[in-house]
Design a protein around this motif. Structure first.
Motif, mmCIF file in Angstrom:
data_model
loop_
_atom_site.group_PDB
_atom_site.id
_atom_site.type_symbol
_atom_site.label_atom_id
_atom_site.label_comp_id
_atom_site.label_asym_id
_atom_site.label_seq_id
_atom_site.Cartn_x
_atom_site.Cartn_y
_atom_site.Cartn_z
ATOM 1 N N GLN A 77 -14.433 -84.611 -7.370
ATOM 2 C CA GLN A 77 -15.393 -84.333 -8.438
ATOM 3 C C GLN A 77 -16.787 -84.138 -7.849
ATOM 4 O O GLN A 77 -17.509 -83.215 -8.245
ATOM 5 C CB GLN A 77 -15.389 -85.462 -9.460
ATOM 6 C CG GLN A 77 -16.270 -85.194 -10.666
ATOM 7 C CD GLN A 77 -16.225 -86.322 -11.676
ATOM 8 O OE1 GLN A 77 -16.053 -87.491 -11.329
ATOM 9 N NE2 GLN A 77 -16.372 -85.973 -12.950
ATOM 10 N N THR A 83 -12.768 -81.401 -12.535
ATOM 11 C CA THR A 83 -13.554 -82.012 -13.609
ATOM 12 C C THR A 83 -12.695 -83.088 -14.244
ATOM 13 O O THR A 83 -11.469 -82.962 -14.334
ATOM 14 C CB THR A 83 -13.968 -80.990 -14.691
ATOM 15 O OG1 THR A 83 -12.798 -80.369 -15.209
ATOM 16 C CG2 THR A 83 -14.898 -79.943 -14.138
ATOM 17 N N THR A 85 -12.388 -85.200 -17.757
ATOM 18 C CA THR A 85 -12.782 -85.196 -19.158
ATOM 19 C C THR A 85 -12.160 -86.409 -19.836
ATOM 20 O O THR A 85 -10.958 -86.630 -19.707
ATOM 21 C CB THR A 85 -12.280 -83.910 -19.847
ATOM 22 O OG1 THR A 85 -12.667 -82.785 -19.067
ATOM 23 C CG2 THR A 85 -12.817 -83.787 -21.244
ATOM 24 N N THR A 86 -12.971 -87.151 -20.559
ATOM 25 C CA THR A 86 -12.467 -88.323 -21.266
ATOM 26 C C THR A 86 -11.506 -87.895 -22.367
ATOM 27 O O THR A 86 -11.768 -86.951 -23.114
ATOM 28 C CB THR A 86 -13.633 -89.127 -21.865
ATOM 29 O OG1 THR A 86 -14.507 -89.498 -20.800
ATOM 30 C CG2 THR A 86 -13.153 -90.371 -22.576
ATOM 31 N N ASP A 87 -10.391 -88.607 -22.458
ATOM 32 C CA ASP A 87 -9.408 -88.367 -23.502
ATOM 33 C C ASP A 87 -9.988 -88.896 -24.810
ATOM 34 O O ASP A 87 -10.257 -90.087 -24.934
ATOM 35 C CB ASP A 87 -8.111 -89.101 -23.152
ATOM 36 C CG ASP A 87 -7.030 -88.952 -24.206
ATOM 37 O OD1 ASP A 87 -7.279 -88.354 -25.278
ATOM 38 O OD2 ASP A 87 -5.916 -89.454 -23.959
ATOM 39 N N SER A 94 -8.526 -90.311 -18.879
ATOM 40 C CA SER A 94 -9.171 -89.008 -18.695
ATOM 41 C C SER A 94 -8.144 -87.955 -18.294
ATOM 42 O O SER A 94 -7.011 -88.266 -17.931
ATOM 43 C CB SER A 94 -10.267 -89.099 -17.632
ATOM 44 O OG SER A 94 -9.740 -89.530 -16.409
ATOM 45 N N THR A 97 -8.829 -81.472 -14.333
ATOM 46 C CA THR A 97 -8.581 -80.033 -14.215
ATOM 47 C C THR A 97 -9.237 -79.501 -12.954
ATOM 48 O O THR A 97 -10.265 -80.015 -12.503
ATOM 49 C CB THR A 97 -9.123 -79.246 -15.423
ATOM 50 O OG1 THR A 97 -10.502 -79.573 -15.603
ATOM 51 C CG2 THR A 97 -8.359 -79.558 -16.688
ATOM 52 N N THR A 99 -11.377 -76.839 -10.887
ATOM 53 C CA THR A 99 -12.465 -75.903 -11.124
ATOM 54 C C THR A 99 -12.184 -74.654 -10.277
ATOM 55 O O THR A 99 -11.276 -74.645 -9.439
ATOM 56 C CB THR A 99 -13.811 -76.507 -10.685
ATOM 57 O OG1 THR A 99 -13.761 -76.740 -9.281
ATOM 58 C CG2 THR A 99 -14.121 -77.792 -11.448
#
Length: 153
Positions: A77, A83, A85-87, A94, A97, A99
């Protein structure tokens, strides 16, 4: 004609020697752990694009402790390769993914590895390279059919 026990012993020795050498080399490559994570993410992106990948999925796929994945994801990261992302359904969890930068890094590392393998077989005949690839694929298929849990790792 079926292989003799000596034939199989010779094969087992050769396969184990190669596997151990690959593992030793992988441990000496600083980017090996990152590459493994990027490879799993790349595979997931291609094969199951609608499935969100969680850090626990990566740990499971790579058969490592979740803390090792947490460390790798933090590094990736910071480098801009993934990336997190918070669930929204579970704020403790999280999704991960790749980039564009991560895809480029995956491609770069894969090319680097391919260059290394190219050097290993530089003086081989192309037919021998294809034969070995076919035989290793066949070996993996036979191993899967036999279902030996000690070899499935």
């Amino acid at each position: 004609m079926r292989p003799s026990r000596d034939d199989v012993a010779r094969l087992a020795f050769a396969v184990n020697t190669v596997a151990a050498g690959v593992e030793r080399a992988r441990r000496r490559i600083p980017e090996a752990a990152s590459l493994a994570v990027l490879q799993v993410l790349g595979w997931a992106e291609r094969e199951v694009p609608d499935k969100a990948v969680r850090p626990s999925d990566l740990a499971s796929a790579l058969e490592v402790h979740r803390s090792a994945i947490t460390h790798q994801l933090r590094t990736l990261q910071q480098a801009g390769h993934v990336t997190l992302t918070t669930d929204p359904a579970d704020r403790r969890s999280s999704f991960v993914t790749l980039t564009d930068s991560g895809r480029h890094e995956l491609d770069r590392l894969a090319e680097q590895g391919l260059d290394r393998f190219t050097a290993f077989v530089a003086d081989w005949d192309a037919a021998d390279v294809r034969t070995l690839a076919d035989l290793l694929t066949r070996f993996e298929e036979s191993k899967a059919k036999a279902g030996n849990p000690h070899l499935d790792r």
